[in-house]
Design a protein around this motif. Structure first.
Motif, PDB file in Angstrom:
ATOM      1  N   ALA A  92      66.042   6.072 -43.322  1.00  8.44           N
ATOM      2  CA  ALA A  92      65.168   7.201 -43.635  1.00  8.44           C
ATOM      3  C   ALA A  92      64.657   7.061 -45.062  1.00  8.44           C
ATOM      4  O   ALA A  92      65.446   6.965 -46.007  1.00  8.44           O
ATOM      5  CB  ALA A  92      65.907   8.517 -43.472  1.00  8.44           C
ATOM      6  N   VAL A  93      63.347   7.034 -45.220  1.00  2.00           N
ATOM      7  CA  VAL A  93      62.716   6.976 -46.543  1.00  2.00           C
ATOM      8  C   VAL A  93      62.004   8.311 -46.752  1.00  2.00           C
ATOM      9  O   VAL A  93      61.078   8.647 -46.017  1.00  2.00           O
ATOM     10  CB  VAL A  93      61.724   5.798 -46.634  1.00  2.00           C
ATOM     11  CG1 VAL A  93      61.087   5.742 -48.012  1.00  2.00           C
ATOM     12  CG2 VAL A  93      62.440   4.486 -46.319  1.00  2.00           C
ATOM     13  N   VAL A  94      62.455   9.065 -47.742  1.00  2.08           N
ATOM     14  CA  VAL A  94      61.986  10.430 -47.964  1.00  2.08           C
ATOM     15  C   VAL A  94      61.398  10.545 -49.360  1.00  2.08           C
ATOM     16  O   VAL A  94      61.928   9.965 -50.322  1.00  2.08           O
ATOM     17  CB  VAL A  94      63.144  11.439 -47.804  1.00  2.08           C
ATOM     18  CG1 VAL A  94      62.629  12.881 -47.858  1.00  2.08           C
ATOM     19  CG2 VAL A  94      63.913  11.205 -46.511  1.00  2.08           C
ATOM     20  N   ALA A  95      60.311  11.294 -49.496  1.00  2.00           N
ATOM     21  CA  ALA A  95      59.691  11.498 -50.806  1.00  2.00           C
ATOM     22  C   ALA A  95      59.173  12.924 -50.920  1.00  2.00           C
ATOM     23  O   ALA A  95      58.830  13.570 -49.922  1.00  2.00           O
ATOM     24  CB  ALA A  95      58.549  10.510 -51.027  1.00  2.00           C
ATOM     25  N   SER A  96      59.112  13.416 -52.138  1.00  2.00           N
ATOM     26  CA  SER A  96      58.636  14.772 -52.418  1.00  2.00           C
ATOM     27  C   SER A  96      57.154  14.894 -52.108  1.00  2.00           C
ATOM     28  O   SER A  96      56.363  13.996 -52.389  1.00  2.00           O
ATOM     29  CB  SER A  96      58.857  15.111 -53.892  1.00  2.00           C
ATOM     30  OG  SER A  96      60.214  14.985 -54.243  1.00  2.00           O
ATOM     31  N   SER A  97      56.758  16.062 -51.565  1.00  2.00           N
ATOM     32  CA  SER A  97      55.344  16.287 -51.251  1.00  2.00           C
ATOM     33  C   SER A  97      54.523  16.651 -52.476  1.00  2.00           C
ATOM     34  O   SER A  97      53.300  16.656 -52.424  1.00  2.00           O
ATOM     35  CB  SER A  97      55.203  17.395 -50.204  1.00  2.00           C
ATOM     36  OG  SER A  97      55.512  18.666 -50.746  1.00  2.00           O
ATOM     37  N   GLY A  98      55.199  16.938 -53.611  1.00  2.00           N
ATOM     38  CA  GLY A  98      54.500  17.316 -54.839  1.00  2.00           C
ATOM     39  C   GLY A  98      54.658  18.793 -55.141  1.00  2.00           C
ATOM     40  O   GLY A  98      55.057  19.583 -54.278  1.00  2.00           O
ATOM     41  N   ASP A  99      54.335  19.168 -56.369  1.00  2.00           N
ATOM     42  CA  ASP A  99      54.509  20.548 -56.824  1.00  2.00           C
ATOM     43  C   ASP A  99      53.201  21.207 -57.220  1.00  2.00           C
ATOM     44  O   ASP A  99      53.199  22.267 -57.852  1.00  2.00           O
ATOM     45  CB  ASP A  99      55.467  20.589 -58.019  1.00  2.00           C
ATOM     46  CG  ASP A  99      56.876  20.160 -57.656  1.00  2.00           C
ATOM     47  OD1 ASP A  99      57.190  20.105 -56.445  1.00  2.00           O
ATOM     48  OD2 ASP A  99      57.660  19.863 -58.574  1.00  2.00           O
ATOM     49  N   GLY A 100      52.070  20.585 -56.884  1.00  2.00           N
ATOM     50  CA  GLY A 100      50.776  21.132 -57.264  1.00  2.00           C
ATOM     51  C   GLY A 100      50.135  22.007 -56.210  1.00  2.00           C
ATOM     52  O   GLY A 100      48.995  22.413 -56.357  1.00  2.00           O
ATOM     53  N   GLY A 101      50.865  22.322 -55.128  1.00  2.00           N
ATOM     54  CA  GLY A 101      50.298  23.133 -54.071  1.00  2.00           C
ATOM     55  C   GLY A 101      49.324  22.364 -53.205  1.00  2.00           C
ATOM     56  O   GLY A 101      49.292  21.129 -53.200  1.00  2.00           O
ATOM     57  N   TYR A 102      48.519  23.099 -52.469  1.00  2.00           N
ATOM     58  CA  TYR A 102      47.542  22.490 -51.564  1.00  2.00           C
ATOM     59  C   TYR A 102      46.589  21.611 -52.361  1.00  2.00           C
ATOM     60  O   TYR A 102      45.975  22.047 -53.326  1.00  2.00           O
ATOM     61  CB  TYR A 102      46.776  23.579 -50.827  1.00  2.00           C
ATOM     62  CG  TYR A 102      45.638  23.066 -49.977  1.00  2.00           C
ATOM     63  CD1 TYR A 102      45.868  22.198 -48.918  1.00  2.00           C
ATOM     64  CD2 TYR A 102      44.325  23.451 -50.243  1.00  2.00           C
ATOM     65  CE1 TYR A 102      44.822  21.723 -48.142  1.00  2.00           C
ATOM     66  CE2 TYR A 102      43.268  22.990 -49.465  1.00  2.00           C
ATOM     67  CZ  TYR A 102      43.523  22.122 -48.428  1.00  2.00           C
ATOM     68  OH  TYR A 102      42.488  21.656 -47.656  1.00  2.00           O
ATOM     69  N   ALA A 103      46.457  20.351 -51.929  1.00  2.00           N
ATOM     70  CA  ALA A 103      45.672  19.377 -52.700  1.00  2.00           C
ATOM     71  C   ALA A 103      44.524  18.779 -51.909  1.00  2.00           C
ATOM     72  O   ALA A 103      43.969  17.760 -52.314  1.00  2.00           O
ATOM     73  CB  ALA A 103      46.590  18.269 -53.207  1.00  2.00           C
ATOM     74  N   GLY A 104      44.160  19.391 -50.795  1.00  2.00           N
ATOM     75  CA  GLY A 104      43.009  18.899 -50.036  1.00  2.00           C
ATOM     76  C   GLY A 104      43.203  17.479 -49.562  1.00  2.00           C
ATOM     77  O   GLY A 104      44.237  17.131 -48.991  1.00  2.00           O
ATOM     78  N   ASN A 105      42.219  16.633 -49.832  1.00  2.00           N
ATOM     79  CA  ASN A 105      42.256  15.246 -49.353  1.00  2.00           C
ATOM     80  C   ASN A 105      42.748  14.259 -50.408  1.00  2.00           C
ATOM     81  O   ASN A 105      42.588  13.047 -50.249  1.00  2.00           O
ATOM     82  CB  ASN A 105      40.867  14.821 -48.881  1.00  2.00           C
ATOM     83  CG  ASN A 105      40.423  15.585 -47.654  1.00  2.00           C
ATOM     84  OD1 ASN A 105      41.235  16.106 -46.900  1.00  2.00           O
ATOM     85  ND2 ASN A 105      39.114  15.678 -47.452  1.00  2.00           N
TER      86      ASN A 105
END
Length: 465
Positions: free
Chosen positions: A261-274
């Motif tokens: 399993a390779v897991v990474a954070s989605s980020g902390d900037g909220g919705y980022a579009g494309n």
């Protein structure tokens, strides 16, 4: 390393130095803070700071980790340190996510990809585990291993990069503490990438993150060589001018490991579009989103919603933070991702996949005493960001043990009924659903899959075993 701010863009700008931290402990009433964390109203009296925005040679540089630390007061840049923990600990998280007793689980290995030296790591992890009654995890007893990204000795401190290493140490402390909370019996291998000022500035000024991505690929391959069952990366790089290379070239291929399993954070900037950060955007990486986790009955029941909100920094600027989400329109849908989920991105990769507590105002407790720059001595911090969700989710993969068929997030999308709690409510966009009106699921906690929380939050180990 470099990473995403609100629009997944690197922040590099001339700026004055932030206020110097004060000596710890700097919070007089830890019990009141702990109560506010659990009730979800800590924002009324405290602020947060981006740990990975730091002064480096006269510039404010975003270092890339998805980490936010609660500060002493609203608008303060000084981390709140306390003599006793105020955030959620392993027992709280076990109740919230319906996990077994801390003695139940395998001795399989979770690997943490870290950046920079952290000489206090073993001692700080020992303090965290001892406080919460978890078994010792040391180098001597074989539970803990610390190596560089080629498998060599742990990195030595670099005094010229003290401010950077201090920031990264808090990230690493969060990672190993959440790995411990998610799987108390598991072994932990920390694979350290050396800090390269040249690579950082190259990525920052020329939008060329490829060399940094290569380093992460090397670290993940080393983790696999050392027998890791899961790998967590709480970092994110904006693709810049090398979207094709890091999305499909050598760095991307290095992170493709069926059965691990390779897991990474989605980020902390909220919705980022494309505009999506790497590596969580890769189809074969599980993107860990974030929730706000609250309880008002002494921890007997918990409530979750998609994480997103505003805070005022020490310069008086109001910013929005929240779990990252959106579309990677240059990539195929995630492995196993449902057609309904990828349809929000016209059949392309939609993030995130699965989630856990990430709101710093309902944050977790972390113990970190490596402060070579500020000299505060550190202590107990209350921390959030999807940096907390990634190692915790990776730990559940390791603890569950059913990894032979894992390829990215595929098993999350086929998890048995009742093994995932659907998260409804909340938004990771500053203006709510209007920011993603064409596909409201991309930025709003809705029934079924949504961007901020993916398929939802774990309910026991059924989705991982």
């Amino acid at each position: 390393m470099v990473a995403a701010a609100a629009a997944s863009a690197l922040v590099v700008a001339a700026a004055p130095a932030s206020a110097a931290p004060t000596k710890q402990p700097n919070t007089p009433n830890a019990a009141a803070v702990a109560k506010a964390v659990r009730a979800g109203n800590l924002a009324a009296t405290h602020g947060v700071r981006h740990n990975c925005q730091t002064q480096l040679r006269g510039r404010l540089v975003n270092l890339g980790c998805d980490l936010l630390t609660v500060t002493t007061s609203k608008g303060s840049a000084t981390p709140m340190t306390t003599a006793t923990p105020t955030g959620y600990g392993p027992g709280d998280l076990a109740k919230a996510y319906f996990l077994p007793a801390p003695t139940v689980g395998p001795t399989s290995t979770e690997s943490i990809v870290a950046v920079g030296a952290y000489p206090n790591l073993e001692a700080d992890l020992g303090t965290y585990r001892s406080y919460y009654g978890l078994s010792a995890c040391t180098v001597a007893n074989g539970c803990l291993k610390i190596v560089d990204y080629h498998g060599g000795p742990a990195l030595a401190p670099d005094s010229s990069l003290a401010s950077v290493e201090e920031s990264y140490a808090t990230e690493t402390a969060l990672d190993v503490d959440m790995a411990s909370a998610g799987c108390p019996t598991c072994h932990i291998t920390v694979v350290q990438i050396p800090m390269s000022l040249l690579k950082l500035l190259e990525a920052a000024t020329l939008q060329l993150p490829g060399a940094l991505a290569d380093d992460f690929g090397t670290a993940v391959k080393e983790a696999a060589t050392l027998g890791a069952k899961s790998v967590s990366m709480s970092y994110g790089l904006p693709p810049g001018l090398q979207a094709s290379y890091i999305g499909a070239g050598a760095p991307a291929i290095a992170l493709h490991h069926k059965g691990m399993a390779v897991v990474a954070s989605s980020g902390d900037g909220g919705y980022a579009g494309n505009t999506q950060i790497w590596p969580q955007q890769l189809p074969w990486v599980t993107s860990a989103g974030g929730t706000t986790l609250t309880t008002t009955d002494g921890g007997q029941t918990f409530t979750q919603k998609a994480w997103g909100g505003t805070f005022t920094n020490s310069q008086g600027t109001t910013s929005f933070v929240g779990a990252g989400s959106g579309c990677a329109t240059n990539l195929a849908a995630a492995v196993g991702q449902s057609a309904a989920a990828s349809a929000n991105c016209a059949g392309h990769r939609a993030t995130s996949d699965v989630s856990a507590d990430a709101d710093p105002y309902t944050g977790v407790s972390v113990y970190d005493t490596y402060t070579p720059d500020s000299g505060t001595g550190g202590g107990w911090l209350t921390v959030g960001g999807t940096s907390a969700a990634s190692p915790f989710i990776a730990a559940l993969y390791t603890r569950g043990g059913a990894l032979s068929s894992v390829e990215g997030p595929n098993t999350m999308y086929s998890a048995p009924a009742g093994s995932i709690t659907d998260i409804v409510g909340g938004s990771n966009a500053q203006n709510g659903a209007t920011d993603c009106s064409a596909h409201v699921a991309l930025c709003t906690g809705v029934a079924g899959w949504d961007g901020p929380t993916g398929v939802g939050a774990p309910h026991g180990l059924g989705a991982f075993s």
